[in-house]
Design a protein around this motif. Structure first.
Motif: not given
Length: 505
Positions: A49, A214, A216, A219-220, A418, A421
């Motif tokens: 990823q 996309h 994940d 977010k990274k 976390n 979102e």
């Protein structure tokens, strides 16, 4: 009048080129390091990823890099075409850092850029990672030498004027390279570039998260950008303080314009927000502001690093202030005219081979050399830059910089919890904040360049003398062509980037 119009077009053309060029540079400076961080994580973890994340941002970086180079090269050519007198007068000094930039920094980034972009699966992971880091380092080294050159124009040191050649010659390379103005400009400017890049990645990542595409990888990227943004924005805050101190010491008129300070004060306060009085003139008794909010003592402390010190205003620098030993602009104009006349006498004595007269003229010239450029000005008020443009640009930059610090801390906190979102309004705020980094960078550049008018080289050469003697129609044509070309390039870049963003990770 003819030459005045030509100078104005040359100014406008260079300003246009610099402003367009500076749309691309900030992103290159910071995004290159963020890509290097992302690829480092990929190499360390083997997580595919992170490889896709790196490749996505690398595509956007490549588009920006290519157009940034094109506009940068044009700017360097303009020194020869539009600013020939300037190039003759200081080319021996100004050319040195630009040559080092081309030989070392630009070659470094250009060479390894090819490996970084085309070398996937052709070289080892570690060599590819090394190439990515070298591109990032090369990009920033490139900025270092360009800003040292620019810093020298704002604070000319390490130079000696040679009356035989009528040129300034470098007498101390390290004094030029380690100029406190050049170094502080570099640190503050690259910091601004890092913030702009962090906002760019943050905004695009937030958009993907809002659209749940996309997620994940977005977010990274978002977390990397928020972390990078926190560090960068604090870096800009502290480097900005040092940069302002250097301006206060070396270019007090620029600082006075940045703050709209007409009457100098002991323990002057800094204007946090204000509206300038449009009827205010230099030397009159009208209030400079219609409304203002001020932080007491702050400007004096920032400008002098102490209490009970005097910070000169525009009127003090124009008309002088005997109490605080501030010389008037007229006294400097008179001194400059003596220097120019001494240079003329030196040439005559040289033609007559009169050694004694040459020595006498050279002595007078050197005694007045620090005011040489003032001799070309026609009135004391000519040393004042456009106050309103400088003031509002400075305060827009500072206000946006303060907002960015808050935004990055909030987004990093929510990301680490976390929970980001869930806060869709903050994600949209990130999207709409993307262009604000560019606004802040351009505003900062306007402060640096408009605020130092009328000088091409501080105290040595006004802009009007630096320009090439071209017919105004010729410069008007090239200005128009550049305006069209840069606009086309900018639209092309935005379209290509939007297409790449639409494709996604």
């Amino acid at each position: 009048m003819e030459s005045f119009v030509s100078v104005d077009y040359s100014r406008a053309q260079f300003a246009l080129t610099a402003l367009y060029h500076f749309l691309f540079v900030p992103l290159t400076l910071g995004l290159s390091f963020m890509i290097a961080f992302m690829e480092s994580i990929y190499v360390a973890t083997g997580n595919q990823q992170w490889k896709r994340i790196t490749k996505f941002w690398l595509r956007l970086f490549a588009v920006n890099f290519a157009i940034g180079v094109a506009t940068g090269i044009i700017m360097e050519f303009e020194f020869g075409t539009n600013w020939a007198n300037y190039s003759w007068f200081v080319g021996d000094i100004f050319g040195a850092p630009l040559a080092i930039e081309g030989i070392l920094a630009f070659f470094l980034e250009a060479t390894f850029f090819a490996v970084m972009f085309f070398g996937w699966d052709r070289v080892s992971k570690r060599f590819h990672l090394l190439s990515t880091w070298l591109v990032a380092i090369g990009s920033n080294l490139s900025a270092l030498w360009i800003l040292i050159a620019n810093g020298w124009m704002q604070y000319p040191v390490g130079t000696t004027f040679n009356p035989n050649t009528v040129r300034n010659e470098m007498s101390d390379f390290f004094e030029v390279a380690l100029s406190p103005v050049g170094i502080s400009k570099f640190i503050h400017t690259v910091g601004g570039g890092y913030v702009t890049s962090a906002l760019f990645v943050l905004g695009i990542s937030a958009f993907f998260m809002l659209k749940n595409r996309h997620f994940d990888m977005a977010k990274k990227s978002f977390i990397v950008a928020a972390s990078f943004g926190v560090l960068s924005s604090l870096f800009v805050l502290f480097s900005g303080d040092e940069s302002a101190y250097q301006v206060a010491q070396k270019q007090p008129m620029k600082l006075a314009a940045m703050e709209g300070l007409y009457k100098g004060e002991v323990n002057a306060g800094i204007v946090t927000m204000g509206i300038l009085n449009p009827d205010k003139k230099i030397g009159d008794d009208k209030e400079p502001f219609l409304i203002k909010f001020e932080a007491p003592y702050a400007l004096g402390i920032m400008a002098t690093r102490g209490l009970n010190n005097f910070t000169p205003g525009i009127d003090d620098l124009v008309y002088g202030n005997a109490k605080f030993s501030v010389p008037s602009a007229q006294s400097r104009i008179d001194s400059g005219k003596i220097a120019i006349n001494a240079l003329s006498e030196f040439k005559k004595a040289k033609e007559a081979k009169d050694e004694l007269a040459m020595q006498k003229a050279e002595q007078i010239l050197q005694e007045n050399m620090s005011n040489f450029g003032y001799g070309y000005l026609d009135k004391p008020e000519s040393i004042v830059p456009p106050v309103a443009l400088t003031f509002y640009s400075f305060h827009i930059m500072v206000a946006l910089g303060s907002y960015f610090i808050v935004l990055f801390f909030v987004t990093l906190f929510l990301s680490m919890a976390n929970d980001i979102e869930r806060f869709k309004k903050i994600l949209w705020l990130c999207v709409f904040s993307l262009p604000l980094g560019y606004v802040a960078c351009e505003a900062g550049w306007i402060v640096a360049e408009v605020g130092r008018q009328p000088w091409a080289i501080q105290g040595l050469m006004p802009v009007g003398i630096a320009a090439t003697n071209l017919a105004s129609v010729n410069v008007a044509i090239s200005f128009t062509l550049f305006a069209v070309l840069f606009t086309v390039l900018f639209i092309a870049e935005v379209k290509i980037m939007l297409k790449q963003i639409k494709i996604g990770f």
